[in-house]
Design an enzyme around this catalytic site. Structure first.
Site, PDB file in Angstrom:
ATOM      1  N   HIS A 269      -2.420   5.543   6.392  1.00 36.64           N
ATOM      2  CA  HIS A 269      -1.029   6.010   6.505  1.00 36.64           C
ATOM      3  C   HIS A 269      -0.990   7.478   6.062  1.00 36.64           C
ATOM      4  O   HIS A 269      -1.881   7.942   5.351  1.00 36.64           O
ATOM      5  CB  HIS A 269      -0.098   5.268   5.544  1.00 36.64           C
TER       6      HIS A 269
ATOM      7  N   CYS B  44       0.825  -1.213   0.000  1.00 32.44           N
ATOM      8  CA  CYS B  44       0.000   0.000   0.000  1.00 32.44           C
ATOM      9  C   CYS B  44       0.855   1.258   0.000  1.00 32.44           C
ATOM     10  O   CYS B  44       0.633   2.193  -0.778  1.00 32.44           O
ATOM     11  CB  CYS B  44      -0.924  -0.005   1.202  1.00 32.44           C
TER      12      CYS B  44
HETATM   13  N1  LIG Z   1      -3.666  -4.780   5.079  1.00 34.06           N
HETATM   14  C1  LIG Z   1      -2.958  -3.913   4.392  1.00 34.06           C
HETATM   15  O1  LIG Z   1      -2.878  -2.753   4.762  1.00 34.06           O
HETATM   16  C2  LIG Z   1      -2.258  -4.300   3.156  1.00 34.06           C
HETATM   17  C3  LIG Z   1      -1.799  -5.578   2.953  1.00 34.06           C
HETATM   18  N2  LIG Z   1      -1.092  -5.875   1.819  1.00 34.06           N
HETATM   19  C4  LIG Z   1      -0.537  -7.199   1.602  1.00 34.06           C
HETATM   20  O2  LIG Z   1      -1.614  -8.083   1.249  1.00 34.06           O
HETATM   21  C5  LIG Z   1      -1.336  -9.399   1.740  1.00 34.06           C
HETATM   22  C6  LIG Z   1      -2.503  -9.837   2.605  1.00 34.06           C
HETATM   23  O3  LIG Z   1      -2.622  -8.937   3.693  1.00 34.06           O
HETATM   24  P1  LIG Z   1      -3.989  -8.739   4.472  1.00 34.06           P
HETATM   25  O4  LIG Z   1      -5.145  -8.801   3.558  1.00 34.06           O
HETATM   26  O5  LIG Z   1      -3.805  -7.527   5.302  1.00 34.06           O
HETATM   27  O6  LIG Z   1      -3.965  -9.995   5.412  1.00 34.06           O
HETATM   28  P2  LIG Z   1      -5.181 -10.646   6.247  1.00 34.06           P
HETATM   29  O7  LIG Z   1      -4.556 -11.348   7.387  1.00 34.06           O
HETATM   30  O8  LIG Z   1      -6.250  -9.633   6.501  1.00 34.06           O
HETATM   31  O9  LIG Z   1      -5.766 -11.711   5.211  1.00 34.06           O
HETATM   32  C7  LIG Z   1      -5.112 -12.877   4.867  1.00 34.06           C
HETATM   33  C8  LIG Z   1      -6.143 -13.972   4.717  1.00 34.06           C
HETATM   34  O10 LIG Z   1      -5.482 -15.169   4.290  1.00 34.06           O
HETATM   35  C9  LIG Z   1      -5.991 -16.253   5.048  1.00 34.06           C
HETATM   36  N3  LIG Z   1      -4.994 -17.313   5.083  1.00 34.06           N
HETATM   37  C10 LIG Z   1      -4.003 -17.519   5.981  1.00 34.06           C
HETATM   38  N4  LIG Z   1      -3.293 -18.622   5.669  1.00 34.06           N
HETATM   39  C11 LIG Z   1      -3.852 -19.131   4.550  1.00 34.06           C
HETATM   40  C12 LIG Z   1      -3.595 -20.271   3.766  1.00 34.06           C
HETATM   41  N5  LIG Z   1      -2.599 -21.108   4.052  1.00 34.06           N
HETATM   42  N6  LIG Z   1      -4.382 -20.504   2.682  1.00 34.06           N
HETATM   43  C13 LIG Z   1      -5.394 -19.669   2.357  1.00 34.06           C
HETATM   44  N7  LIG Z   1      -5.696 -18.575   3.080  1.00 34.06           N
HETATM   45  C14 LIG Z   1      -4.938 -18.303   4.166  1.00 34.06           C
HETATM   46  C15 LIG Z   1      -6.291 -15.668   6.406  1.00 34.06           C
HETATM   47  O11 LIG Z   1      -7.212 -16.463   7.098  1.00 34.06           O
HETATM   48  C16 LIG Z   1      -6.860 -14.314   6.013  1.00 34.06           C
HETATM   49  O12 LIG Z   1      -8.250 -14.406   5.762  1.00 34.06           O
HETATM   50  C17 LIG Z   1       0.020  -9.308   2.465  1.00 34.06           C
HETATM   51  O13 LIG Z   1       1.051  -9.619   1.546  1.00 34.06           O
HETATM   52  C18 LIG Z   1       0.106  -7.828   2.826  1.00 34.06           C
HETATM   53  O14 LIG Z   1       1.419  -7.361   2.997  1.00 34.06           O
HETATM   54  C19 LIG Z   1      -0.914  -4.952   0.820  1.00 34.06           C
HETATM   55  C20 LIG Z   1      -1.414  -3.690   0.956  1.00 34.06           C
HETATM   56  C21 LIG Z   1      -2.066  -3.247   2.171  1.00 34.06           C
HETATM   57  O1  LIG Z   2       0.791  -5.146   4.843  1.00 37.81           O
HETATM   58  C1  LIG Z   2       0.900  -4.009   5.212  1.00 37.81           C
HETATM   59  O2  LIG Z   2       1.104  -3.659   6.468  1.00 37.81           O
HETATM   60  P1  LIG Z   2       1.345  -4.669   7.667  1.00 37.81           P
HETATM   61  O3  LIG Z   2       2.443  -5.638   7.241  1.00 37.81           O
HETATM   62  O4  LIG Z   2       1.763  -3.752   8.758  1.00 37.81           O
HETATM   63  O5  LIG Z   2       0.015  -5.348   7.877  1.00 37.81           O
HETATM   64  C2  LIG Z   2       0.835  -2.845   4.278  1.00 37.81           C
HETATM   65  O6  LIG Z   2       1.035  -3.308   2.966  1.00 37.81           O
HETATM   66  C3  LIG Z   2       1.866  -1.822   4.617  1.00 37.81           C
HETATM   67  O7  LIG Z   2       3.108  -2.367   4.463  1.00 37.81           O
HETATM   68  P2  LIG Z   2       4.439  -1.495   4.342  1.00 37.81           P
HETATM   69  O8  LIG Z   2       4.435  -0.435   5.416  1.00 37.81           O
HETATM   70  O9  LIG Z   2       5.500  -2.518   4.526  1.00 37.81           O
HETATM   71  O10 LIG Z   2       4.449  -0.854   2.973  1.00 37.81           O
END
Ligand SMILES: NC(=O)C1=CN([C@@H]2O[C@H](COP(=O)(O)OP(=O)(O)OC[C@H]3O[C@@H](n4cnc5c(N)ncnc54)[C@H](O)[C@@H]3O)[C@@H](O)[C@H]2O)C=CC1
Ligand SMILES: O=C(OP(=O)(O)O)[C@H](O)COP(=O)(O)O
Length: 340
Positions: free
Chosen positions: A219, A139
């Site tokens: 952020h 993000c």
């Molecule tokens: N939350 C944020 O602010 C942002 C996150 N990201 C990236 O996106 C990715 C996901 O992050 P979030 O959505 O925040 O995580 P999250 O924890 O909210 O969602 C991940 C999902 O994957 C599921 N999961 C866990 N292990 C699994 C498996 N073995 N098989 C299938 N599903 C599984 C979890 O139950 C959960 O529903 C990460 O790489 C993160 O760095 C990117 C931009 C912003």
């Molecule tokens: O997954 C994210 O944040 P998190 O690892 O703190 O949950 C966001 O993508 C922000 O990550 P960054 O601050 O490493 O760009």
């Protein structure tokens, strides 16, 4: 219609699933969940087909949630998988995507070498065309890249110095902190954000520093950009206004905080309060000679959603850069201009 599946139905996954359904050239095969928790129940209520790991079939059946098959079944049915599993889990799934010769889109929490290309639609769409594995940067990096590539089209950028105030956790995360501290994270300089920008803009001179603040909403970035030639504030503002994935907060609106930005999203009835645009404070845009300063807010939960959709189109070679961005913006109601 391209068959797309969603592995990892969390903060990012649920939003990308929603966006896939809205695309005229894509069909959502289903979503993958590992545990039958409240998010699985909501997914069922929304009518999604739910796929689960082999060893979770029993627990889903016991909880009364109807499943459509295993995650492997879902992958087999798909042309491409969007992997939004937690940091590092996507890299493990890559073996399965390879086993079934399926394309995949990974997220910024994975190491850059998980994919052939790190992706920002405005900066390097063409590089991602036909690629088997694409990584949509995080993000923070998505916001940096959108802004940098837009400003670079007004005047060439010599260097970028970025200060990043990171939200501590997403609103749904109950176990993360800090709750009473500002934490240098990472304490070393440059933070990983500059290195991540360099996975897309390889020659850019950029240094970033980051702290984590006890807030969940958005952020905030403070940028100091040195340009090759002086630009006027007005030129920067008009460029931002014609770039749909950036919006301006009008000075007269008296909005100076992330809380008020999110309140606007609520008041406008936006789904989940999402604002996928980079939200730039108009009054922070300041030029001094060749230097440009600005501040903006980043809605971490939704900013990468349009980039994931464009990454699917690039990987499947469904549309040109401008055409893909146009369709994505139209379907997700991303218009640019002023926030209000
Ligand atoms: N939350 C944020 O602010 C942002 C996150 N990201 C990236 O996106 C990715 C996901 O992050 P979030 O959505 O925040 O995580 P999250 O924890 O909210 O969602 C991940 C999902 O994957 C599921 N999961 C866990 N292990 C699994 C498996 N073995 N098989 C299938 N599903 C599984 C979890 O139950 C959960 O529903 C990460 O790489 C993160 O760095 C990117 C931009 C912003
Ligand atoms: O997954 C994210 O944040 P998190 O690892 O703190 O949950 C966001 O993508 C922000 O990550 P960054 O601050 O490493 O760009």
């Amino acid at each position: 219609m391209i068959k797309v599946s969603l592995n990892g139905y969390g903060t990012i996954g649920k939003r990308v699933a929603n966006a896939i359904i809205l695309q005229p050239d894509m069909e959502l095969v289903g979503i993958a969940k590992t545990s039958p928790n409240y998010e699985a129940l909501v997914a069922q209520k929304l009518g999604y087909r739910i796929f689960v790991p082999e060893n979770s079939v029993k627990s889903f059946e016991e909880s009364g949630i109807k499943i459509a098959g295993t995650i492997e079944d879902m992958i087999k049915e798909s042309d491409i998988v969007v992997d939004t599993t937690p940091n590092g889990v996507g890299a493990k799934y890559k073996e399965t995507y390879q086993k079934f010769s399926k394309k995949a889109i990974f997220q910024g929490g994975e190491k850059a070498n998980v994919a052939e290309v790190s992706f920002s639609a405005l900066c390097n769409y063409d590089e991602a065309i036909n690629k088997q594995y694409i990584r949509v940067v995080s993000c923070n990096t998505t916001a940096l890249l959108r802004t940098i590539c837009t400003i670079n089209s007004v005047s060439k950028i010599e260097k970028v110095r970025a200060t990043i105030v990171r939200r501590a956790a997403d609103p749904k995360e109950v176990k993360k902190g800090p709750i009473n501290s500002l934490v240098a994270d990472p304490v070393s300089v440059p933070s990983h954000h500059a290195k991540d920008v360099n996975t897309v803009l390889k020659d850019l001179d950029i240094v970033s520093m980051a702290v984590i603040a006890p807030t969940t909403l958005m952020h905030v970035h403070l940028l100091n950009i040195t340009l090759k030639t002086a630009v006027s504030r007005e030129d920067v503002i008009s460029k931002i206004l014609e770039t749909p994935r950036l919006v301006l907060v009008r000075g007269k609106s008296e909005i100076t905080s992330t809380a008020e930005i999110i309140e606007v999203a609520r008041d406008l009835g936006k789904l989940r309060n999402d604002i996928p645009e980079v939200v730039i404070f108009e009054d922070s845009i300041y030029t001094k000679g060749n230097e440009l300063f600005l501040m903006y807010a980043v809605h971490q939960e939704s900013i990468v959603v349009p980039e994931n959709i464009d990454a699917i189109r690039a990987s499947m070679n469904l549309a040109s850069k401008n055409e893909s961005i146009r369709i994505t913006n139209a379907t997700l109601n991303i218009k640019g201009g002023y926030l209000i």
